[in-house]
Design an enzyme around this catalytic site. Structure first.
Site, PDB file in Angstrom:
ATOM      1  N   SER A   1      -1.152   0.440  -5.251  1.00 47.72           N
ATOM      2  CA  SER A   1      -2.544   0.796  -4.936  1.00 47.72           C
ATOM      3  C   SER A   1      -2.740   2.282  -4.649  1.00 47.72           C
ATOM      4  O   SER A   1      -3.796   2.825  -4.994  1.00 47.72           O
ATOM      5  CB  SER A   1      -3.123  -0.083  -3.819  1.00 47.72           C
ATOM      6  OG  SER A   1      -2.391   0.002  -2.628  1.00 47.72           O
TER       7      SER A   1
ATOM      8  N   ASN B   1       0.823  -1.225   0.000  1.00 49.73           N
ATOM      9  CA  ASN B   1       0.000   0.000   0.000  1.00 49.73           C
ATOM     10  C   ASN B   1       0.855   1.274   0.000  1.00 49.73           C
ATOM     11  O   ASN B   1       0.459   2.301   0.540  1.00 49.73           O
ATOM     12  CB  ASN B   1      -0.986   0.020   1.185  1.00 49.73           C
ATOM     13  CG  ASN B   1      -2.093   1.065   1.064  1.00 49.73           C
ATOM     14  OD1 ASN B   1      -2.591   1.555   2.073  1.00 49.73           O
ATOM     15  ND2 ASN B   1      -2.486   1.419  -0.138  1.00 49.73           N
TER      16      ASN B   1
HETATM   17  P1  4NP Z   1       3.303  -2.188  -3.399  1.00 53.79           P
HETATM   18  O1  4NP Z   1       4.890  -2.377  -3.477  1.00 53.79           O
HETATM   19  O2  4NP Z   1       2.729  -3.529  -3.026  1.00 53.79           O
HETATM   20  O3  4NP Z   1       2.948  -1.812  -4.807  1.00 53.79           O
HETATM   21  O4  4NP Z   1       3.023  -1.111  -2.389  1.00 53.79           O
HETATM   22  C1  4NP Z   1       5.639  -2.904  -2.425  1.00 53.79           C
HETATM   23  C2  4NP Z   1       6.010  -2.100  -1.378  1.00 53.79           C
HETATM   24  C3  4NP Z   1       6.790  -2.610  -0.370  1.00 53.79           C
HETATM   25  C4  4NP Z   1       7.205  -3.933  -0.407  1.00 53.79           C
HETATM   26  C5  4NP Z   1       6.822  -4.748  -1.473  1.00 53.79           C
HETATM   27  C6  4NP Z   1       6.043  -4.224  -2.480  1.00 53.79           C
HETATM   28  N1  4NP Z   1       8.034  -4.452   0.615  1.00 53.79           N
HETATM   29  O5  4NP Z   1       8.512  -5.591   0.469  1.00 53.79           O
HETATM   30  O6  4NP Z   1       8.257  -3.767   1.631  1.00 53.79           O
END
Ligand code: 4NP
Length: 157
Positions: free
Chosen positions: A15, A11
């Site tokens: 999104s 998030n």
């Molecule tokens: P999102 O991207 O799902 O598009 O917000 C990500 C943000 C953080 C992480 C993975 C995907 N993470 O591993 O912290």
């Protein structure tokens, strides 16, 4: 039809950009009364603003998403929102696991609304290069326009 929830993993990237794009597409279509929000299937970034790269890419397309704050989806969301749209298959599968029996929200893959596209997932740009955010936004904007048309067509009955 009165509310849409956009969902990804953290998030903070996809999104929030999708919420910005759906908001803009709804407003342009005159559907200003439809509520929009976004959430993550994970709680890793709860309370954080969107990733600076997402804020910048969105701003280039006239969307200010800097005021959003990350939150994790909860059981009540499945009744509060009519459409719950996942950015990829993993998040779609997780939503189907979390969805309480008998809840009224419909879980979709967001890119179902994009019409003719060779892909059905918005790739996660978090660990990639900056142009990944632009690519994600190309897909997201196409689905956002399709979703606004879908809702407008249903509103006319
Ligand atoms: P999102 O991207 O799902 O598009 O917000 C990500 C943000 C953080 C992480 C993975 C995907 N993470 O591993 O912290």
């Amino acid at each position: 039809m009165k509310s849409i929830l956009l969902v990804c993993l953290g998030n903070i990237c996809r999104s929030p950009m999708a919420e910005g794009a759906v908001r803009l597409a709804l407003d342009k279509t005159g559907l200003t009364h439809i509520e929009t929000d976004s959430a993550g299937t994970s709680g890793w970034h709860v309370g954080s603003p969107p990733d600076a790269r997402a804020v910048k890419a969105a701003l280039m397309r006239d969307m200010d998403i800097s005021g959003q704050r990350a939150r994790q989806i909860d059981a009540a969301d499945f009744d509060r929102f009519d459409i719950i749209a996942a950015m990829d298959q993993n998040n779609y599968a997780r939503l189907r696991e979390l969805q309480p029996d008998g809840s009224t929200g419909r879980v979709h893959l967001f890119l179902e609304f994009a019409g003719e596209l060779p892909v059905r997932e918005v790739p996660d740009p978090y660990y990639g290069r900056e142009d990944g955010f632009d690519h994600a936004l190309d897909l997201i904007e196409q689905a956002a326009r399709g979703l606004a048309h879908y809702i407008a067509a249903r509103a006319k009955g």
